[in-house]
Enzyme design. Sequence first.
Site, PDB file in Angstrom:
ATOM      1  N   ASP A  83       0.677  -1.265  -0.081  1.00 17.40           N
ATOM      2  CA  ASP A  83      -0.147   0.052   0.098  1.00 17.40           C
ATOM      3  C   ASP A  83       0.868   1.498  -0.152  1.00 17.40           C
ATOM      4  OD1 ASP A  83       0.802  -0.565   2.778  1.00 17.40           O
ATOM      5  OD2 ASP A  83      -0.665   1.016   3.432  1.00 17.40           O
ATOM      6  N   GLU A 178       0.122  -1.104   5.717  1.00 21.01           N
ATOM      7  CA  GLU A 178       1.264  -0.667   6.553  1.00 21.01           C
ATOM      8  C   GLU A 178       0.870   0.872   6.852  1.00 21.01           C
ATOM      9  OE1 GLU A 178       5.104   0.760   7.624  1.00 21.01           O
ATOM     10  OE2 GLU A 178       4.216   1.417   6.005  1.00 21.01           O
TER      11      GLU A 178
END
EC number: 3.4.11.4
Length: 411
Positions: A83, A178
């Site tokens: 991400d 994350e």
Amino acid sequence: MIEKDSIISRFVSYVTIDTQSDENSSSTPSTQKQWNLARKLHQELIEFGLKDATMDDNGYIMATLPATANTVVPTIGFIAHYDTTPDFTGTDVKPQIIEKYEGGDIVLNEDLDIILSPDDFEDLLAYKSQTLITTDGTTLLGADDKAGITEIMEAAKYLINHPEIKHGPIRIGFTPDEEIGRGAHKFDVEKFGAEWAYTMDGSQIGELEFENFNAASVKVFVKGKSVHPGYAKGKMINSIHIAQDFISSLPRLETPEHTSGREGFFHLNGIHGDVEETVLEYILRDHNKEHFEARKEVLNNLALEINSQYGLELVTLEIKDQYFNMREKIEPVMHIVELAEKAMRAVYVKPIIKPIRGGTDGSQLSFMGLPCPNIFAGGHNFHGRFEYVPVESMIKATEVIIKITELAAKK
């Protein structure tokens, strides 16, 4: 050793897929678009011939590179997140490749007059004559952490094509979310099955980190009482003014813009309200656990003091721990840091061992039973339009991964 064109091609293929996470979402991954890259990575691992490559219902990807060593060697892992931050747009990323950077200004976007300059980012000068990948000035790049993913994938491909390099079982892990602090929340450590691992999620070449902030989020709720302002004397309680008193009572120099190294801080990163109620959003950070707890006490005592002044419970706090300093979990197994340091030196990279002024999946994973220091991925200026990564740094990070696996098999 590592093909430059392959690194560039793979990296560009990843960063052009939008994978922004969303802290306001409760799903995992937090955005549907993260699945686009997750599925691509899963398929590529299968195409590598890694028959146990899996992707679970939450987007966690795992695979094993089988051992080539004839002796018993510990299983080690390499982890990165796919991400990108919600802080800056990652939609329609258009990477620019700057060959043989000469050391001057880089025009990212002529129409918008956006320039990446060593006058603002002195680190650029360390990469003269190298190949840089930048943004076009309208998005982030996504080197955090698609550079790490690229390096792990390129290292895996190289080891598959060079079975003469003896290594033990190598586990690969890619995670969502994350950037919103949830990358390790649903990571199955037992399934991963590694004795230790490394996150490839650091910044400049040479970074090797095994300590990070202790972290908490704080919401400060300030109640007020709204009364017609023409008749408010002795009756109105303006929550905004009380919130202002709360803010100004905290140490002014203990904020991100005034701290560095292992210095902690109070960071006010959000405020909204009216006369009736104001909410302040803080994050607390400190490498020292005792100082971290003391910061919570400062906030609690300040709330008590303001409430006592008014004789009412106007200020309440909601404090949530986010992660802790992984140093206490790494120190008993410092050989894993020493191994990474030795690997860096073997490929002519000078280790830069320093504390992380932030968080990392490695922190949470370390407390979940998987010791997990952090290694450089090579990027700079994360989370914004001036993000860039030297290709040579990605090549070196890939070489470090390969060398770690090789040295681990010789112990």
